[in-house]
Design a protein around this motif. Structure first.
Motif, PDB file in Angstrom:
ATOM      1  N   VAL A  12      14.776 -11.572 -35.381  1.00  0.00           N
ATOM      2  CA  VAL A  12      14.437 -10.809 -36.586  1.00  0.00           C
ATOM      3  C   VAL A  12      15.717 -10.400 -37.311  1.00  0.00           C
ATOM      4  CG1 VAL A  12      13.411  -8.637 -37.416  1.00  0.00           C
ATOM      5  CG2 VAL A  12      12.229 -10.011 -35.683  1.00  0.00           C
ATOM      6  N   TRP A  13      16.673  -9.880 -36.562  1.00  0.00           N
ATOM      7  CA  TRP A  13      17.949  -9.457 -37.136  1.00  0.00           C
ATOM      8  C   TRP A  13      18.680 -10.641 -37.787  1.00  0.00           C
ATOM      9  CZ3 TRP A  13      22.841 -11.125 -35.737  1.00  0.00           C
ATOM     10  CH2 TRP A  13      23.919 -10.412 -36.280  1.00  0.00           C
ATOM     11  N   ALA A  14      18.755 -11.761 -37.094  1.00  0.00           N
ATOM     12  CA  ALA A  14      19.490 -12.924 -37.605  1.00  0.00           C
ATOM     13  C   ALA A  14      18.855 -13.468 -38.882  1.00  0.00           C
ATOM     14  CB  ALA A  14      19.570 -14.010 -36.532  1.00  0.00           C
ATOM     15  N   ALA A 153      29.852 -20.120 -48.415  1.00  0.00           N
ATOM     16  CA  ALA A 153      29.984 -19.727 -47.011  1.00  0.00           C
ATOM     17  C   ALA A 153      28.678 -19.076 -46.572  1.00  0.00           C
ATOM     18  CB  ALA A 153      31.139 -18.748 -46.846  1.00  0.00           C
ATOM     19  N   SER A 154      28.373 -19.212 -45.309  1.00  0.00           N
ATOM     20  CA  SER A 154      27.203 -18.549 -44.744  1.00  0.00           C
ATOM     21  C   SER A 154      27.641 -17.178 -44.250  1.00  0.00           C
ATOM     22  CB  SER A 154      26.624 -19.394 -43.603  1.00  0.00           C
ATOM     23  OG  SER A 154      25.429 -18.825 -43.120  1.00  0.00           O
ATOM     24  N   THR A 155      26.994 -16.687 -43.251  1.00  0.00           N
ATOM     25  CA  THR A 155      27.376 -15.436 -42.624  1.00  0.00           C
ATOM     26  C   THR A 155      27.149 -15.568 -41.134  1.00  0.00           C
ATOM     27  OG1 THR A 155      27.113 -13.039 -42.680  1.00  0.00           O
ATOM     28  CG2 THR A 155      25.112 -14.336 -42.883  1.00  0.00           C
ATOM     29  N   MET A 156      27.947 -14.869 -40.371  1.00  0.00           N
ATOM     30  CA  MET A 156      27.800 -14.946 -38.926  1.00  0.00           C
ATOM     31  C   MET A 156      26.510 -14.237 -38.517  1.00  0.00           C
ATOM     32  SD  MET A 156      30.533 -13.856 -36.041  1.00  0.00           S
ATOM     33  CE  MET A 156      30.043 -13.700 -34.351  1.00  0.00           C
ATOM     34  N   ASN A 157      25.733 -14.912 -37.690  1.00  0.00           N
ATOM     35  CA  ASN A 157      24.510 -14.292 -37.170  1.00  0.00           C
ATOM     36  C   ASN A 157      24.324 -14.644 -35.688  1.00  0.00           C
ATOM     37  OD1 ASN A 157      22.818 -16.830 -37.136  1.00  0.00           O
ATOM     38  ND2 ASN A 157      23.171 -16.674 -39.341  1.00  0.00           N
ATOM     39  N   ASP A 158      25.441 -14.785 -35.011  1.00  0.00           N
ATOM     40  CA  ASP A 158      25.416 -15.098 -33.583  1.00  0.00           C
ATOM     41  C   ASP A 158      24.864 -13.942 -32.771  1.00  0.00           C
ATOM     42  OD1 ASP A 158      26.609 -17.489 -34.169  1.00  0.00           O
ATOM     43  OD2 ASP A 158      28.559 -16.990 -33.308  1.00  0.00           O
ATOM     44  N   PHE A 159      24.312 -14.265 -31.636  1.00  0.00           N
ATOM     45  CA  PHE A 159      23.780 -13.261 -30.735  1.00  0.00           C
ATOM     46  C   PHE A 159      24.853 -12.250 -30.335  1.00  0.00           C
ATOM     47  CE2 PHE A 159      22.177 -12.138 -26.334  1.00  0.00           C
ATOM     48  CZ  PHE A 159      21.173 -11.290 -26.782  1.00  0.00           C
ATOM     49  N   VAL A 166      23.793  -3.985 -33.562  1.00  0.00           N
ATOM     50  CA  VAL A 166      22.528  -3.299 -33.317  1.00  0.00           C
ATOM     51  C   VAL A 166      22.600  -2.366 -32.119  1.00  0.00           C
ATOM     52  CG1 VAL A 166      20.073  -3.638 -32.841  1.00  0.00           C
ATOM     53  CG2 VAL A 166      21.257  -5.138 -34.434  1.00  0.00           C
ATOM     54  N   LYS A 167      23.247  -2.782 -31.068  1.00  0.00           N
ATOM     55  CA  LYS A 167      23.226  -2.015 -29.809  1.00  0.00           C
ATOM     56  C   LYS A 167      24.252  -0.918 -29.785  1.00  0.00           C
ATOM     57  CE  LYS A 167      19.784  -4.190 -28.526  1.00  0.00           C
ATOM     58  NZ  LYS A 167      18.539  -3.548 -28.561  1.00  0.00           N
TER      59      LYS A 167
END
Length: 167
Positions: A12-14, A153-159, A166-167
């Protein structure tokens, strides 16, 4: 926290992070045709959404073939969504997943999945959730490549970034 649920929350976040990046770009970025697994970013986001809808139906006990047929109705309209429509639809779907997950006593519960292409197999709710996340990750990678093909450019959405955001 349950690992499968946490992974779904990452999904959901990514999706949200990537949609927020696309909001910063010209609106035609969604509909520009490029050479990828889907011709446009909008069609790729629509595919992720429709597949997520289908898997939620399966998790709720609907036969996979029936869930596939029912989810196809979303495909034509979602592939033309604006960024704002994608954001709203993904948020609503995430709330349905959250509601479903919160209603479950055991995400490791086993059930038989009747896949129309590969047959029946025993699986768990958590395994389906991991698949939903993995599928989304794969196609977010496609979207990153599609953005680069368009000169953005995209954006980083790695775990691993999710851990810190978030944590």
């Amino acid at each position: 926290m349950n690992h499968a649920k946490n992974m779904y929350e990452y999904h959901v976040w990514a999706n949200k992070v990537l949609l927020e990046r696309i909001k910063e770009l010209p609106s035609n970025v969604l509909y520009e045709e490029v050479s990828s697994s889907y011709p446009t970013i909008a069609q790729t986001f629509a595919h992720i959404y429709v597949v997520d809808v289908m898997w939620l139906q399966v998790l709720k006990g609907i036969d996979m073939q029936e869930a596939l047929e029912a989810s196809k109705a979303y495909l034509e309209r979602t592939k033309l969504y604006s960024v704002e429509e994608f954001v709203k639809s993904y948020e609503e779907l995430a709330s349905h997943y959250e509601e479903w997950m919160n209603s479950q006593k055991d995400l490791e519960r086993k059930f038989n999945l009747n896949n129309p292409w590969t047959g029946t197999r025993e699986t768990t709710y958590s395994e389906i959730l991991f698949h939903v996340v993995n599928h989304g990750t794969y196609h977010r990678g496609n979207i990153t490549t599609m953005l680069r093909q368009q000169g953005y450019a995209s954006t980083m959405n790695d775990f691993s970034l999710y851990w810190y955001q978030v944590k």
